[in-house]
Design a protein around this motif. Structure first.
Motif, PDB file in Angstrom:
ATOM      1  N   ALA A 197       0.838  -1.203   0.000  1.00  9.99           N
ATOM      2  CA  ALA A 197       0.000   0.000   0.000  1.00  9.99           C
ATOM      3  C   ALA A 197       0.873   1.253   0.000  1.00  9.99           C
ATOM      4  O   ALA A 197       0.603   2.210  -0.736  1.00  9.99           O
ATOM      5  N   PHE A 198       1.917   1.263   0.815  1.00  7.98           N
ATOM      6  CA  PHE A 198       2.834   2.402   0.843  1.00  7.98           C
ATOM      7  C   PHE A 198       3.473   2.608  -0.519  1.00  7.98           C
ATOM      8  O   PHE A 198       3.555   3.733  -1.030  1.00  7.98           O
ATOM      9  N   ARG A 199       3.900   1.536  -1.117  1.00 12.31           N
ATOM     10  CA  ARG A 199       4.526   1.595  -2.442  1.00 12.31           C
ATOM     11  C   ARG A 199       3.554   2.151  -3.480  1.00 12.31           C
ATOM     12  O   ARG A 199       3.915   2.989  -4.302  1.00 12.31           O
ATOM     13  N   SER A 200       2.316   1.667  -3.423  1.00 10.08           N
ATOM     14  CA  SER A 200       1.305   2.122  -4.371  1.00 10.08           C
ATOM     15  C   SER A 200       0.958   3.593  -4.145  1.00 10.08           C
ATOM     16  O   SER A 200       0.852   4.364  -5.101  1.00 10.08           O
ATOM     17  N   MET A 201       0.797   3.977  -2.891  1.00  3.78           N
ATOM     18  CA  MET A 201       0.460   5.380  -2.612  1.00  3.78           C
ATOM     19  C   MET A 201       1.599   6.308  -2.967  1.00  3.78           C
ATOM     20  O   MET A 201       1.372   7.442  -3.399  1.00  3.78           O
ATOM     21  N   SER A 202       2.828   5.846  -2.816  1.00  5.42           N
ATOM     22  CA  SER A 202       3.989   6.670  -3.185  1.00  5.42           C
ATOM     23  C   SER A 202       4.041   6.914  -4.679  1.00  5.42           C
ATOM     24  O   SER A 202       4.424   7.990  -5.121  1.00  5.42           O
ATOM     25  N   SER A 203       3.664   5.920  -5.460  1.00  3.36           N
ATOM     26  CA  SER A 203       3.772   6.078  -6.910  1.00  3.36           C
ATOM     27  C   SER A 203       2.497   6.617  -7.549  1.00  3.36           C
ATOM     28  O   SER A 203       2.573   7.370  -8.514  1.00  3.36           O
ATOM     29  N   ARG A 204       1.328   6.264  -7.020  1.00  2.00           N
ATOM     30  CA  ARG A 204       0.076   6.644  -7.683  1.00  2.00           C
ATOM     31  C   ARG A 204      -0.787   7.592  -6.876  1.00  2.00           C
ATOM     32  O   ARG A 204      -1.757   8.120  -7.382  1.00  2.00           O
ATOM     33  N   GLY A 205      -0.475   7.763  -5.604  1.00  2.00           N
ATOM     34  CA  GLY A 205      -1.252   8.630  -4.744  1.00  2.00           C
ATOM     35  C   GLY A 205      -2.285   7.855  -3.937  1.00  2.00           C
ATOM     36  O   GLY A 205      -2.662   6.737  -4.290  1.00  2.00           O
ATOM     37  N   PRO A 206      -2.735   8.466  -2.839  1.00  2.35           N
ATOM     38  CA  PRO A 206      -3.645   7.760  -1.933  1.00  2.35           C
ATOM     39  C   PRO A 206      -5.029   7.494  -2.533  1.00  2.35           C
ATOM     40  O   PRO A 206      -5.592   6.421  -2.323  1.00  2.35           O
ATOM     41  N   LEU A 207      -5.569   8.430  -3.281  1.00  3.38           N
ATOM     42  CA  LEU A 207      -6.915   8.248  -3.828  1.00  3.38           C
ATOM     43  C   LEU A 207      -6.940   7.135  -4.872  1.00  3.38           C
ATOM     44  O   LEU A 207      -7.832   6.274  -4.854  1.00  3.38           O
ATOM     45  N   ALA A 208      -5.965   7.109  -5.762  1.00  4.11           N
ATOM     46  CA  ALA A 208      -5.907   6.059  -6.779  1.00  4.11           C
ATOM     47  C   ALA A 208      -5.712   4.691  -6.124  1.00  4.11           C
ATOM     48  O   ALA A 208      -6.322   3.702  -6.542  1.00  4.11           O
ATOM     49  N   THR A 209      -4.878   4.633  -5.086  1.00  7.32           N
ATOM     50  CA  THR A 209      -4.660   3.366  -4.377  1.00  7.32           C
ATOM     51  C   THR A 209      -5.936   2.923  -3.679  1.00  7.32           C
ATOM     52  O   THR A 209      -6.309   1.746  -3.744  1.00  7.32           O
ATOM     53  N   LEU A 210      -6.598   3.849  -3.011  1.00  5.83           N
ATOM     54  CA  LEU A 210      -7.849   3.516  -2.321  1.00  5.83           C
ATOM     55  C   LEU A 210      -8.900   3.018  -3.307  1.00  5.83           C
ATOM     56  O   LEU A 210      -9.567   2.015  -3.054  1.00  5.83           O
ATOM     57  N   LYS A 211      -9.015   3.679  -4.449  1.00  5.80           N
ATOM     58  CA  LYS A 211      -9.972   3.226  -5.473  1.00  5.80           C
ATOM     59  C   LYS A 211      -9.609   1.833  -5.990  1.00  5.80           C
ATOM     60  O   LYS A 211     -10.466   0.977  -6.152  1.00  5.80           O
ATOM     61  N   SER A 212      -8.337   1.621  -6.241  1.00  6.32           N
ATOM     62  CA  SER A 212      -7.881   0.326  -6.750  1.00  6.32           C
ATOM     63  C   SER A 212      -8.139  -0.784  -5.730  1.00  6.32           C
ATOM     64  O   SER A 212      -8.663  -1.847  -6.071  1.00  6.32           O
ATOM     65  N   ARG A 213      -7.792  -0.524  -4.476  1.00  8.30           N
ATOM     66  CA  ARG A 213      -7.997  -1.548  -3.437  1.00  8.30           C
ATOM     67  C   ARG A 213      -9.484  -1.788  -3.174  1.00  8.30           C
ATOM     68  O   ARG A 213      -9.887  -2.916  -2.909  1.00  8.30           O
ATOM     69  N   THR A 214     -10.281  -0.737  -3.272  1.00  7.26           N
ATOM     70  CA  THR A 214     -11.726  -0.910  -3.093  1.00  7.26           C
ATOM     71  C   THR A 214     -12.281  -1.799  -4.192  1.00  7.26           C
ATOM     72  O   THR A 214     -13.088  -2.688  -3.934  1.00  7.26           O
ATOM     73  N   ARG A 215     -11.817  -1.583  -5.409  1.00 11.70           N
ATOM     74  CA  ARG A 215     -12.272  -2.417  -6.520  1.00 11.70           C
ATOM     75  C   ARG A 215     -11.766  -3.848  -6.374  1.00 11.70           C
ATOM     76  O   ARG A 215     -12.507  -4.801  -6.560  1.00 11.70           O
ATOM     77  N   ARG A 216     -10.503  -4.008  -6.002  1.00 13.26           N
ATOM     78  CA  ARG A 216      -9.900  -5.337  -5.933  1.00 13.26           C
ATOM     79  C   ARG A 216     -10.284  -6.112  -4.674  1.00 13.26           C
ATOM     80  O   ARG A 216     -10.302  -7.339  -4.697  1.00 13.26           O
ATOM     81  N   LEU A 217     -10.530  -5.416  -3.570  1.00 14.66           N
ATOM     82  CA  LEU A 217     -10.864  -6.087  -2.311  1.00 14.66           C
ATOM     83  C   LEU A 217     -12.308  -5.860  -1.888  1.00 14.66           C
ATOM     84  O   LEU A 217     -12.950  -6.761  -1.351  1.00 14.66           O
TER      85      LEU A 217
END
Length: 190
Positions: A89-109
């Motif tokens: 999650a840290f890696r994803s938020m560092s590269s794509r930002g918190p909102l994009a990571t949250l959207k991605s994880r919400t879709r995937r999980l």
């Protein structure tokens, strides 16, 4: 319109594709940890003492070796998964930002979690109740009516094995919410 649709599909597949292949070791740890989770769950009916607050479908004669194996796995397995999830999650938020990571994880999980609550939890409930019925803990009438003796169903209701997804989604949401504040912390001053 076709070009826009193609770009969206490429962006979505780029998002779901691994960023690099440097995480093979992490994938191996995840695979072994998944095997550990299966072993842990297989040992639970033979554990002594029982896991506090855990309702299980059936129990059997306790075995000290299986009890030791279950607790050895229990002690390390969740920290392994949570550290991996936090790292990714840290890696994803560092590269794509918190909102994009949250959207991605919400879709995937989130969506699988939601669908599992609707379709899997009822099946899980009746699998547990069939185990109780086979062990003579409940009667067929109690199973049909879903009415049990006082305290008998204390830990029966809930998310069952899906609790981890609930926690993971909440942790990601909290991390995304706190991301800007965390970025202000200067590690050199610590």
């Amino acid at each position: 319109m076709h070009a826009t649709h193609l770009r969206l599909n490429q962006a979505d597949s780029a998002e779901s594709a691994p960023q690099n292949n440097n995480l093979l070791g992490l994938d191996a740890v995840r695979a072994w940890a998944a095997v550990g989770v299966v072993m842990l769950h297989a040992c639970v009916p033979y554990s002594d003492p029982d896991v506090p607050g855990l309702t299980w479908a059936t129990t059997d004669t306790p075995h000290m070796g299986l009890t030791a194996l279950m607790w050895a796995i229990e002690i390390v397995i969740m920290p392994i998964f949570l550290v991996m999830a936090g790292f990714l999650a840290f890696r994803s938020m560092s590269s794509r930002g918190p909102l994009a990571t949250l959207k991605s994880r919400t879709r995937r999980l989130g969506w699988p979690f939601f669908l599992a609550v609707i379709f899997l939890i009822p099946v899980d409930l009746y699998a547990w109740l069939l185990g109780w019925l086979a062990d003579g803990v409940i009667t067929p009438r109690q199973m049909r009516a879903l009415k049990f003796a006082e305290g008998q169903d204390e830990h029966l209701w809930g998310l069952s094995h899906l609790w981890f997804l609930q926690y993971l989604i909440l942790y990601i949401a909290v991390l995304a919410g706190a991301w800007k504040w965390l970025q202000r912390i200067d590690p050199a001053r610590a």
